[in-house]
Design a protein around this motif. Sequence first.
Motif, PDB file in Angstrom:
ATOM      1  N   ASN A 143      35.395  39.513  56.159  1.00 27.63           N
ATOM      2  CA  ASN A 143      35.972  39.271  57.483  1.00 27.63           C
ATOM      3  C   ASN A 143      34.923  39.103  58.588  1.00 27.63           C
ATOM      4  N   LYS A 168      34.975  49.951  52.675  1.00 28.93           N
ATOM      5  CA  LYS A 168      35.128  48.956  53.742  1.00 28.93           C
ATOM      6  C   LYS A 168      34.109  47.825  53.657  1.00 28.93           C
ATOM      7  N   ASP A 213      35.397  44.255  52.366  1.00 31.43           N
ATOM      8  CA  ASP A 213      36.319  43.650  53.336  1.00 31.43           C
ATOM      9  C   ASP A 213      35.588  43.218  54.592  1.00 31.43           C
TER      10      ASP A 213
END
Length: 557
Positions: free
Chosen positions: A173, A166, A169
Amino acid sequence: MPEKIEIKLTKEEDELCTLLDQCTRHMKETEGIETSCRIAGGWVRDKLLGSQCNDIDIALENMMGVPFAERFVEYCRTVKDLAVKNVAKIESNPDQSKHLETARTTILGIELDFVNLRSEEYAEDSRIPTQVTFGTPLQDALRRDITINALFYNVHSREVEDHTGKGLDDLRNGIVRTPLPPRETFMDDPLRVLRCVRFASRFGFSLVPELQEAAKDPTIQDALRVKISRERVGEEVDKMMGGRNPLLAIDLMNRLSLYLSVFYIPEGLGIKLSGSPATPLQGLKAAILLHALSDPTSSATTLSGLPLPSLPAVHPLLLSEFSTPNNPSRRLYLAAALTPYGDLTYTQTKGKVRPAVEAVIRECLKLGAQHHYLDGIPALFSAAETVRRGLADYEAGNVDKPERAWIGVLLREKNVHNSVTGSMWATSLLFSLVQELTALWANDANTVDVEAASRRIAAYNRFASRIEELRLPDAVDAKPILDGREVVKVLGAASPGPWTGQVLARVVEWQLEHPDGTKEECEAWLRSEQAAGNITTSVGKRTKDGEADAKIKKTKR
């Protein structure tokens, strides 16, 4: 953030990675020792965000930091003929988040810390792990605070490793998320709640909803008060105030109901405040107003739903210290956050009454004089009251001496301007204005009373303009035109005494009233004042009443 997230190595970083790779091969060939090196944590995150970082943490597989570092230094010196600093061993210090010994050296101008990949287990009542063992890259990544800090750069494959799946990402983001369920992460180490706030405010990232809910959990907040040393809390707060967006940090602490866990005076110290602090929202309001005045081009509505008010610009003099090496920003934002304690005091064991903010800074955050927190913030609150009263008298015409002298004396008050505590008159005026505007923001209002606030800003601006017109900025730090020895000689006194300081204060007033006056003119004035009986050099016993009278006289305008 760069469009393409990738690691771009400098020449020195590329050479370092090559050396680490070659050293591990050399160890395998000559000693049969197998290990691998990964750059961990902040360096990887910052490089992916396009920032440079000169401190590198090397995570080792199945090997402790000191034995590897010693072999690496020897390899660089004997095989590569490179200059490398000797290995410094940093002992484990759990209270400072050093759970394993670390080896440190410097090569190619880069400071390196070596430590092994690890897995940790925690007891319920402590943030110090009860068991630390060699771990896999995945185990090491999962024990870290947030996913964007759990990325590795493998120096052998030259690839970024995202073992949580994660981190990359979340970096793209703009998300702050814990590798494990947040409640588990926070119960293991409640300080991670504050680290999440710090990184979110530093990068302008969002906290995922489940993290916010866990941070609000009373059990987590109680653990933050009980399990974490106040020094560590203070260190995180200091980094937030010195970060890119201290307002967002204060906003997040308010939104997550963390204020009373962060600004918490430990029990058992015998500190009894004169009353209850105001609502934590007052600290956020003060920070919002400080931000609106000092950085009027920034946008936004805070996460707590309070908009940044559109206010008239303040006089440039009030912001003049922000462009100096002694930028007071971090001190001002922490002071703003402490506004709920601003009107409170506590009594020391010897009966001396002290400001409550002093106790919060010293006992709750364990912060000292760095950045003039402990000495400078109480002075800001004291100066705010001095300036508020002084400005009210000035506006009402209650001025008991020539204007230039009156304003100059106000600006030279020890709590208003004192380089020892980092107090500068311009910053004191700005903070006084912030406190006045905060008082105009009603508890149930969405924003400050802009009309009333604009009037107060105009008053401060007029005052600052007058300071500028009277050429007072340079006079605030001016030394008396006559020193104590010269005053004694001019007045024919036998020796200096308590009277000397009082006369020097009058000399300063004369200077302020006569900006172009000469030393000879000041000496003549002193003699005339002595002849008129307005100055005495007799050394009498100073009584408490006399001291009180002197203080009253000094504060009168």
